[in-house]
Write a protein that holds these residues in place. Structure first.
Motif, mmCIF file in Angstrom:
data_model
loop_
_atom_site.group_PDB
_atom_site.id
_atom_site.type_symbol
_atom_site.label_atom_id
_atom_site.label_comp_id
_atom_site.label_asym_id
_atom_site.label_seq_id
_atom_site.Cartn_x
_atom_site.Cartn_y
_atom_site.Cartn_z
ATOM 1 N N ASP A 76 5.339 9.016 4.181
ATOM 2 C CA ASP A 76 4.073 8.702 3.523
ATOM 3 C C ASP A 76 2.987 9.678 3.952
ATOM 4 O O ASP A 76 2.955 10.125 5.100
ATOM 5 C CB ASP A 76 3.615 7.285 3.886
ATOM 6 N N LEU A 88 -5.286 6.882 -3.018
ATOM 7 C CA LEU A 88 -4.174 6.587 -2.116
ATOM 8 C C LEU A 88 -4.447 5.445 -1.141
ATOM 9 O O LEU A 88 -3.524 4.724 -0.767
ATOM 10 C CB LEU A 88 -3.809 7.842 -1.311
ATOM 11 N N THR A 99 -8.005 -0.419 -1.449
ATOM 12 C CA THR A 99 -7.249 -1.660 -1.568
ATOM 13 C C THR A 99 -7.554 -2.302 -2.913
ATOM 14 O O THR A 99 -8.704 -2.640 -3.164
ATOM 15 C CB THR A 99 -7.628 -2.636 -0.429
ATOM 16 N N PRO A 137 -4.205 0.305 -3.488
ATOM 17 C CA PRO A 137 -4.102 1.729 -3.835
ATOM 18 C C PRO A 137 -3.727 1.902 -5.302
ATOM 19 O O PRO A 137 -3.041 1.062 -5.877
ATOM 20 C CB PRO A 137 -2.997 2.248 -2.919
ATOM 21 N N CYS A 195 -2.127 4.713 -6.306
ATOM 22 C CA CYS A 195 -0.889 5.488 -6.315
ATOM 23 C C CYS A 195 -0.354 5.591 -4.899
ATOM 24 O O CYS A 195 -0.994 5.157 -3.942
ATOM 25 C CB CYS A 195 -1.120 6.871 -6.927
ATOM 26 N N HIS A 196 0.797 6.169 -4.794
ATOM 27 C CA HIS A 196 1.471 6.363 -3.518
ATOM 28 C C HIS A 196 1.968 7.798 -3.483
ATOM 29 O O HIS A 196 2.355 8.343 -4.510
ATOM 30 C CB HIS A 196 2.649 5.385 -3.414
#
Length: 76
Positions: A19, A56, A59, A61, A63-64
């Motif tokens: 990540d 990213l 809260t 998100p 997207c990741h």
């Protein structure tokens, strides 16, 4: 630093996916810009590090993202 160039990846080298950390957001934006330049479409990138960080890490998100690392170098 990282590189979006296809030859940046070393065949046979161990690749680690993980990540994206908040401190790496500028690197992600830079990789996106490098890829867009490689694809001859740099004008299509409008993301800023601030906007990417919000996408990213807000809260929830939006997207990741993962980074691929070979040794100490981000390769994608």
């Amino acid at each position: 630093p990282g590189s979006a160039e296809p030859d940046a990846v070393s065949p046979g080298a161990r690749t680690l996916l993980r990540d994206v950390a908040p401190a790496e957001v500028p690197l992600v934006v830079d990789l996106v810009r490098q890829l867009a330049t490689y694809e001859r479409q740099p004008e299509r990138v409008t993301a800023t590090p601030e906007a990417m960080a919000r996408a990213l890490f807000d809260t929830p998100p939006l997207c990741h993202a993962l980074l691929a690392w070979q040794e100490a170098r981000a390769v994608g």
